[in-house]
Write a protein that holds these residues in place. Structure first.
Motif, PDB file in Angstrom:
ATOM      1  N   ASN A 114       0.801  -1.222   0.000  1.00 47.84           N
ATOM      2  CA  ASN A 114       0.000   0.000   0.000  1.00 47.84           C
ATOM      3  C   ASN A 114       0.836   1.276   0.000  1.00 47.84           C
ATOM      4  OD1 ASN A 114      -2.451  -1.482   0.152  1.00 47.84           O
ATOM      5  ND2 ASN A 114      -2.139  -1.754   2.356  1.00 47.84           N
ATOM      6  N   ASN A 151       1.528   7.273   2.607  1.00 49.29           N
ATOM      7  CA  ASN A 151       0.734   8.396   2.108  1.00 49.29           C
ATOM      8  C   ASN A 151       1.641   9.626   2.030  1.00 49.29           C
ATOM      9  OD1 ASN A 151      -1.281  10.199   1.394  1.00 49.29           O
ATOM     10  ND2 ASN A 151      -2.098  10.371   3.475  1.00 49.29           N
ATOM     11  N   TRP A 152       2.404   9.696   0.948  1.00 50.17           N
ATOM     12  CA  TRP A 152       3.411  10.749   0.824  1.00 50.17           C
ATOM     13  C   TRP A 152       2.766  12.132   0.841  1.00 50.17           C
ATOM     14  CZ3 TRP A 152       8.168   9.205   1.587  1.00 50.17           C
ATOM     15  CH2 TRP A 152       8.551   7.913   1.229  1.00 50.17           C
ATOM     16  N   LYS A 178       6.179  14.958  -3.410  1.00 49.89           N
ATOM     17  CA  LYS A 178       5.537  14.781  -4.707  1.00 49.89           C
ATOM     18  C   LYS A 178       5.898  15.944  -5.623  1.00 49.89           C
ATOM     19  CE  LYS A 178       1.391  12.519  -2.784  1.00 49.89           C
ATOM     20  NZ  LYS A 178      -0.075  12.652  -2.610  1.00 49.89           N
ATOM     21  N   SER A 207       2.172   3.558   7.717  1.00 51.09           N
ATOM     22  CA  SER A 207       1.637   2.864   6.550  1.00 51.09           C
ATOM     23  C   SER A 207       0.238   2.323   6.821  1.00 51.09           C
ATOM     24  CB  SER A 207       2.576   1.714   6.166  1.00 51.09           C
ATOM     25  OG  SER A 207       2.056   0.981   5.078  1.00 51.09           O
ATOM     26  N   GLN A 263      -2.113   5.330   7.305  1.00 50.25           N
ATOM     27  CA  GLN A 263      -2.125   6.215   6.143  1.00 50.25           C
ATOM     28  C   GLN A 263      -2.130   7.691   6.536  1.00 50.25           C
ATOM     29  OE1 GLN A 263      -2.003   5.477   2.477  1.00 50.25           O
ATOM     30  NE2 GLN A 263      -0.926   3.904   3.667  1.00 50.25           N
ATOM     31  N   GLU A 301      -0.466  11.206   6.661  1.00 52.67           N
ATOM     32  CA  GLU A 301       0.390  11.813   5.649  1.00 52.67           C
ATOM     33  C   GLU A 301       1.850  11.793   6.101  1.00 52.67           C
ATOM     34  OE1 GLU A 301      -0.344  15.446   2.629  1.00 52.67           O
ATOM     35  OE2 GLU A 301      -0.134  16.034   4.725  1.00 52.67           O
TER      36      GLU A 301
END
Length: 305
Positions: free
Chosen positions: A32, A35-36, A41, A172, A175, A177
């Motif tokens: 999975n 949650n970057w 990004k 993880s 989730q 951030e």
């Protein structure tokens, strides 16, 4: 004569539990992912100055969120100047200005600069964060190696690697951030955990010289019993402040506090059971010194508490 709790009987179960949590956590990371956050990004970095406005980063974030603009907002130093980190999109700068203009007036919204963040830059930031954590572990190992023997140093590093992996597993699963603030939380817990572990290792080294026993397991139990109250009190009092942050704050600070709660509990646990289990295994063939200084010899009795 002092009473000692037999922590050693819980070592096998603790190791199995930790191994299971970490293995399942790493599998979840592979499946999975994390949650970057926006920092990791590709996207746009916009610096905005809000003139004649009484506001802060949280309020700016709320305004943008109301317009479905996901953004990380941080004060840029001077009054009412903010760094707004958003996702990709050619029209994002115009959308930010339009959203803020509705609240503060178009004449008060000044876009000072706008910079595109490439995927390559985001990848470099991830690699730099990993290098930072690894360098911290290496320096801690060097410090403990100088202060103690190699097995003590390795025990301390194993304990803090355990804590870091537990925190990553939690991030993880939950989730939450994963941002640069999460990196700060991991480094904070590494510092906390090594402090707690060094106190215990120092007590083990001291008891090795003064406690009359037949096995190293008894020394570990003696040292852990002597430092137990200190470990619990330090963790609980720190948790009071961190829980307050988790309850009364929002955004990155709230996520930071939640990660710290997991890390604090893990740090207290690992310094006792993980570092202790490793030392107990490595020193299983330990033999007591032929002669102990009689003035300092301590005897104890074991309790099942």
């Amino acid at each position: 004569m002092k009473k000692v709790i037999r922590f050693s009987k819980f070592f096998p179960a603790a190791v199995v539990l930790s191994a299971a949590l970490i293995v399942f956590g790493m599998v979840n990371v592979c499946i999975n992912g994390l949650n970057w956050g926006l920092e990791f990004k590709p996207g746009q970095n916009v610096q905005v100055s809000l003139l004649n406005a009484d506001t802060n980063a949280d309020k700016v974030t709320e305004i943008l969120s109301a317009k479905n603009i996901a953004a990380s907002v941080k004060a840029a130093g001077s009054d009412n100047t903010f760094q707004i980190r958003t996702g990709e999109g050619e029209e994002i700068e115009a959308q930010i200005k339009a959203s803020l203009s509705e609240s503060f007036g178009a004449e008060n919204v000044v876009i000072e600069q706008s910079q595109a963040i490439s995927a390559q830059f985001s990848s470099t930031l991830i690699k730099s964060s990993i290098v930072l954590v690894l360098a911290t572990l290496a320096l801690i190992f060097l410090y403990t190696l100088i202060r103690f023997k190699w097995d003590f140093a390795l025990a301390s590093v194993i304990a803090i690697v355990h804590d870091a992996l537990i925190m990553i597993s939690f991030l993880s699963y939950s989730q939450l951030e994963f941002t640069t603030t999460s990196i700060a939380a991991i480094l904070t817990i590494i510092g906390y955990s090594i402090n707690a572990t060094v106190v215990i290792l120092d007590r083990i080294r001291t008891d090795e010289k003064i406690v009359e026993v037949k096995s190293f397991t008894e020394i570990i139990n003696s040292a852990l019993s002597a430092t137990l109250s200190r470990s619990i009190i330090t963790t609980v009092t720190t948790l009071f402040a961190v829980i307050a942050l988790a309850v009364f704050t929002t955004g990155d600070i709230k996520n930071f506090a939640i990660a710290l709660i997991v890390g604090l509990v893990s740090g207290c646990y690992s310094s006792i059971f993980i570092a202790g289990a490793f030392m107990n295994t490595v020193r299983r063939n330990w033999k007591p010194s032929a002669v102990l200084p009689k003035a300092n010899v301590v005897k104890f009795e074991t309790t099942e508490e």
